[in-house]
Scaffold this active site. Structure first.
Site, mmCIF file in Angstrom:
data_model
loop_
_atom_site.group_PDB
_atom_site.id
_atom_site.type_symbol
_atom_site.label_atom_id
_atom_site.label_comp_id
_atom_site.label_asym_id
_atom_site.label_seq_id
_atom_site.Cartn_x
_atom_site.Cartn_y
_atom_site.Cartn_z
ATOM 1 N N TRP A 188 -3.145 -2.582 -1.378
ATOM 2 C CA TRP A 188 -2.755 -3.913 -1.842
ATOM 3 C C TRP A 188 -3.458 -4.869 -0.896
ATOM 4 C CZ3 TRP A 188 1.275 -7.767 -0.493
ATOM 5 C CH2 TRP A 188 1.695 -8.525 -1.583
ATOM 6 N N GLU B 159 9.498 -13.349 -12.125
ATOM 7 C CA GLU B 159 8.647 -12.245 -11.662
ATOM 8 C C GLU B 159 8.258 -11.295 -12.784
ATOM 9 O OE1 GLU B 159 10.418 -9.613 -8.748
ATOM 10 O OE2 GLU B 159 12.393 -9.795 -9.646
ATOM 11 N N GLU C 99 19.331 -15.738 -9.219
ATOM 12 C CA GLU C 99 18.838 -14.379 -9.461
ATOM 13 C C GLU C 99 18.291 -14.247 -10.892
ATOM 14 O OE1 GLU C 99 17.886 -12.054 -7.794
ATOM 15 O OE2 GLU C 99 17.947 -10.273 -9.036
ATOM 16 N N CYS D 154 0.830 -1.203 0.000
ATOM 17 C CA CYS D 154 0.000 0.000 0.000
ATOM 18 C C CYS D 154 0.868 1.257 0.000
ATOM 19 C CB CYS D 154 -0.848 0.025 1.261
ATOM 20 S SG CYS D 154 -1.751 -1.488 1.543
ATOM 21 N N HIS E 168 20.635 -35.135 -10.132
ATOM 22 C CA HIS E 168 20.039 -35.739 -8.935
ATOM 23 C C HIS E 168 18.526 -35.542 -8.898
ATOM 24 C CE1 HIS E 168 23.967 -36.721 -7.397
ATOM 25 N NE2 HIS E 168 24.371 -35.488 -7.650
ATOM 26 N N ARG F 30 4.740 0.416 -6.221
ATOM 27 C CA ARG F 30 4.726 -0.430 -5.032
ATOM 28 C C ARG F 30 3.723 -1.574 -5.161
ATOM 29 N NH1 ARG F 30 6.761 2.286 -0.424
ATOM 30 N NH2 ARG F 30 5.258 1.342 0.976
ATOM 31 N N ASN G 253 -1.449 1.746 6.372
ATOM 32 C CA ASN G 253 -0.642 0.638 5.831
ATOM 33 C C ASN G 253 -0.214 -0.226 6.995
ATOM 34 O OD1 ASN G 253 -0.752 1.845 3.377
ATOM 35 N ND2 ASN G 253 1.400 2.487 3.344
ATOM 36 N N GLY G 254 -0.126 -1.514 6.770
ATOM 37 C CA GLY G 254 0.322 -2.402 7.848
ATOM 38 C C GLY G 254 -0.774 -3.388 8.203
ATOM 39 N N LYS H 239 6.985 -3.838 -4.423
ATOM 40 C CA LYS H 239 8.385 -3.421 -4.366
ATOM 41 C C LYS H 239 8.937 -3.549 -2.946
ATOM 42 C CE LYS H 239 12.171 -1.518 -5.958
ATOM 43 N NZ LYS H 239 13.039 -2.396 -6.765
ATOM 44 N N LYS I 19 14.425 -13.179 -11.710
ATOM 45 C CA LYS I 19 14.054 -12.078 -12.613
ATOM 46 C C LYS I 19 13.075 -12.582 -13.672
ATOM 47 C CE LYS I 19 14.959 -9.332 -10.783
ATOM 48 N NZ LYS I 19 15.693 -9.221 -9.576
HETATM 49 C C1 AGP Z 1 13.305 -8.852 -6.620
HETATM 50 O O1 AGP Z 1 13.283 -8.337 -7.885
HETATM 51 C C2 AGP Z 1 12.319 -8.310 -5.676
HETATM 52 N N1 AGP Z 1 12.157 -6.930 -5.751
HETATM 53 C C3 AGP Z 1 12.424 -8.881 -4.255
HETATM 54 O O2 AGP Z 1 12.873 -10.188 -4.282
HETATM 55 C C4 AGP Z 1 13.269 -8.066 -3.257
HETATM 56 O O3 AGP Z 1 14.633 -8.201 -3.537
HETATM 57 C C5 AGP Z 1 12.937 -8.531 -1.835
HETATM 58 O O4 AGP Z 1 11.570 -8.309 -1.585
HETATM 59 C C6 AGP Z 1 13.771 -7.824 -0.797
HETATM 60 O O5 AGP Z 1 13.612 -6.449 -0.839
HETATM 61 P P1 AGP Z 1 14.627 -5.483 -0.110
HETATM 62 O O6 AGP Z 1 15.944 -5.586 -0.781
HETATM 63 O O7 AGP Z 1 14.022 -4.125 -0.219
HETATM 64 O O8 AGP Z 1 14.710 -5.959 1.315
#
Ligand code: AGP
Length: 597
Positions: A72, A477, A470, A2, A493, A27, A98-99, A592, A474
């Site tokens: 969200w 997502e 990684e 949010c 394995h 976000r 938020n929260g 985000k 990428k």
């Molecule tokens: C990856 O592309 C994401 N944005 C996600 O995995 C992110 O790295 C993770 O949520 C951790 O976020 P931070 O580095 O802000 O703690």
């Protein structure tokens, strides 16, 4: 996650608030709403979907004071009635939150018994009714009374129909106050406000602020006044805009040479002032992080062990607190680009509880993690808006090289000649990154070929095993293709059973001590008819013999190879997503900054 925005001043609040709200779109959200005060009453508009939908229904809402929210969904579906802001029973108070309030069920039950009528299924709405119930002599005292009843995390902004102030509070959910000239702002993060100000006050946990057009007063939950200096942030509004790029992700991928350069500036050759000397005497290191930051930590393990010989482990933040204490007080390195990830904040607190020294690697000045640790290394990547972490990952690696050098130096683990070589390789990294970017069109062509795959494997060994993780993250997502990162030696394995001519394998083949074994893995995969895209190092003439496609990055020391290779894989996932028509900067279901555990 949010987003919250608020404005109080003399200008048209609606225009400013909507502009700022759009800057928080990255976000992630599924509904939006705005509440404004005009002529002693509150007007409210909410809608499901994009902010553009809200714009289409809200008309001209007059007033110089308002709050808004992008939601969200967590408690209750993404519907109009569950969208924020929420009003009290008589429509005099509006709140955004938020929260997560953990005791909201009990509070709601009690409030309903007392005759309060709820309009939504959310936990957040209890705030509006608790404030209404408090009926104190000021909005501040009413908010403080409400806060004394709630448990859980919150960033809230509250307005009242006959007041010219916004009351805000935070606990484990980000909130910043932007300082203007005869106007002030509130937002979930600074990027929303950069167009209007560079001066910020960071509210801390369990703090409340009263914001008018001309003043910002901060208090603790008991109502005691707190003095806090504002901070100037050097980021510009252009840094947080697309500047002609079709997506933030692409812009941020292309900003990496500069981000690496900035992150190294003044930090080589013994000028790493941010790191107190005692860190170099640690017996072991534990790195914690989530998602991409965790992957940076996994690469960091190899970097630190290779350069300093200090045993290093890396753990997912949300698992750290449940693990038994096996090492005697390791140095705990908390990696989080946003500095607000709830799991990593919790891990930092746990590390302190265990008596460990702690370092944060973060990109955001004044973020929550900076208050939970002993020392901070800032990554200087500039604002990252795309949900997919790109330049923050690469600059996290830079911070880890710097940390490893410092630890190694303190223990005399490397010779001065080796140190000089390392520094010279690091100086070369921006150029190296640029060279990969210069080849973006070739990667685009490869992505066009592989765009219809349903599943892909990313394999690597040693320091490039985490690079494969990684690359897979990428791809998942952004392009919604299932990507599985795997240590190349593990395929036989089990996962080999999944390979077929429809399962491309992206194999990272670096000319280090794992090279021959990687070639063996490529052959093993090709024998199962799986198409192999090998990512190797310039000058490699063998990969062509076994792989269907080859992409070569410039010559690089194996220790630094994750940087050019991940840039190639970032581009690959970006172009896969582009070809598949995915919403690259705002992928479905993810946010985000993840401020819930
Ligand atoms: C990856 O592309 C994401 N944005 C996600 O995995 C992110 O790295 C993770 O949520 C951790 O976020 P931070 O580095 O802000 O703690």
């Amino acid at each position: 996650m949010c987003g919250i925005v608020g404005y109080v001043g003399s200008k048209d609040a609606q225009e400013i608030i909507i502009d700022c709200l759009k800057r928080l779109e990255y976000r992630g959200y599924d509904s939006a709403g705005i509440a404004m005060i005009s002529d002693g009453s509150i007007s409210l508009k909410k809608s499901v979907g994009e902010i553009s939908v809200l714009e289409s229904i809200m008309g001209n809402m007059e007033g110089n004071l308002g709050i808004a929210h992008t939601r969200w969904a967590t408690h209750g579906k993404p519907t109009e009635k569950n969208a924020h802001p929420f009003l009290d029973c008589v429509g005099k108070i509006a709140i955004v939150h938020n929260g997560i309030l953990t005791n909201y069920m009990d509070l709601r039950e009690q409030l309903v018994k007392e005759g309060h009528e709820f309009a939504s299924e959310t936990d957040s709405e209890v705030f509006a009714h608790l404030i209404e119930k408090s009926a104190g002599d000021s909005l501040m005292s009413e908010v403080l009374a409400a806060l004394s009843k709630v448990e859980g995390s919150y960033a809230i902004a509250v307005i009242k129909n006959d007041n010219e102030e916004i009351i805000v509070a935070r606990n484990e959910s980000p909130l910043v106050i932007g300082i203007g000239h005869r106007e002030n702002f509130v937002a979930s993060d600074v990027t929303a406000l950069l167009k209007y100000t560079n001066e910020f006050v960071h509210l801390q946990d369990k703090e409340v602020a009263r914001i008018t057009a001309n003043s910002v007063e901060i208090f603790d939950l008991a109502g005691n006044s707190i003095q806090r200096e504002s901070k100037r942030i050097s980021w510009s509004v252009e840094d947080a805009e697309r500047s002609g790029y079709p997506h933030f992700m692409l812009k941020e991928i292309f900003e990496q040479p500069q981000a690496i350069h900035e992150s190294l500036l003044g930090r080589l050759e013994g000028q790493e002032d941010e790191l107190p000397f005692f860190y170099s005497r640690v017996g072991s290191v534990k790195i914690v992080g989530c998602g991409t930051s965790y992957h940076a930590g996994l690469v960091g393990k190899y970097i630190i062990e290779e350069l300093s010989k200090v045993p290093t482990t890396c753990q997912i933040s949300s698992e750290y607190r449940y693990s038994p204490i096996t090492e005697s007080k390791p140095l705990v390195v908390c990696i989080t680009q946003s500095g607000e990830t709830a799991d990593t904040l919790a891990a930092a607190r746990e590390a302190r509880k265990r008596g460990c020294k702690t370092i944060a690697i973060t990109n955001v000045l004044g973020s929550a993690i900076t208050r939970e640790v002993d020392t901070v290394i800032y990554t200087r990547a500039g604002p990252e808006i795309g949900v997919a972490a790109t330049k923050t990952f690469v600059t996290q690696l830079i911070a880890l090289y710097l940390l490893a050098l410092r630890v190694a130096g303190g223990r005399n683990a490397i010779t001065s000649e080796h140190r000089r070589e390392i520094i010279s390789s690091m100086r070369n990294l921006p150029r190296l990154a640029q060279n990969v970017l210069n080849d973006a069109e070739r990667i685009h062509t490869l992505a066009k070929k592989y765009k219809d795959a349903h599943s892909m494997f990313f394999i690597g060994r040693h320091i490039n095993y985490p690079t494969s993780l990684e690359g897979a993250l990428k791809t998942k997502e952004i392009s919604y293709i299932h990507g599985e990162g795997y240590p190349a030696g593990e395929l036989k394995h089990g996962p080999l059973a999944l390979l077929s001519c429809d399962t491309p394998v992206i194999a990272i083949c670096v000319r280090d001590h794992t090279y021959e074994k990687m070639l063996g893995n490529v052959r093993e995969v090709a024998a199962r008819d799986a198409p192999v895209l090998a990512v190797g190092i310039e000058g490699d003439i063998d990969l062509d013999k076994f792989a269907e496609d080859v992409f070569l990055v410039p010559e690089v020391e194996p220790l630094f190879s994750p940087i050019p290779i991940i840039i190639a894989l970032q581009l690959f996932s970006y172009y896969l997503a582009l070809e598949r028509g995915c919403p690259i900067d705002k992928p479905r279901n993810i946010a985000k900054t993840v401020t819930v555990e």
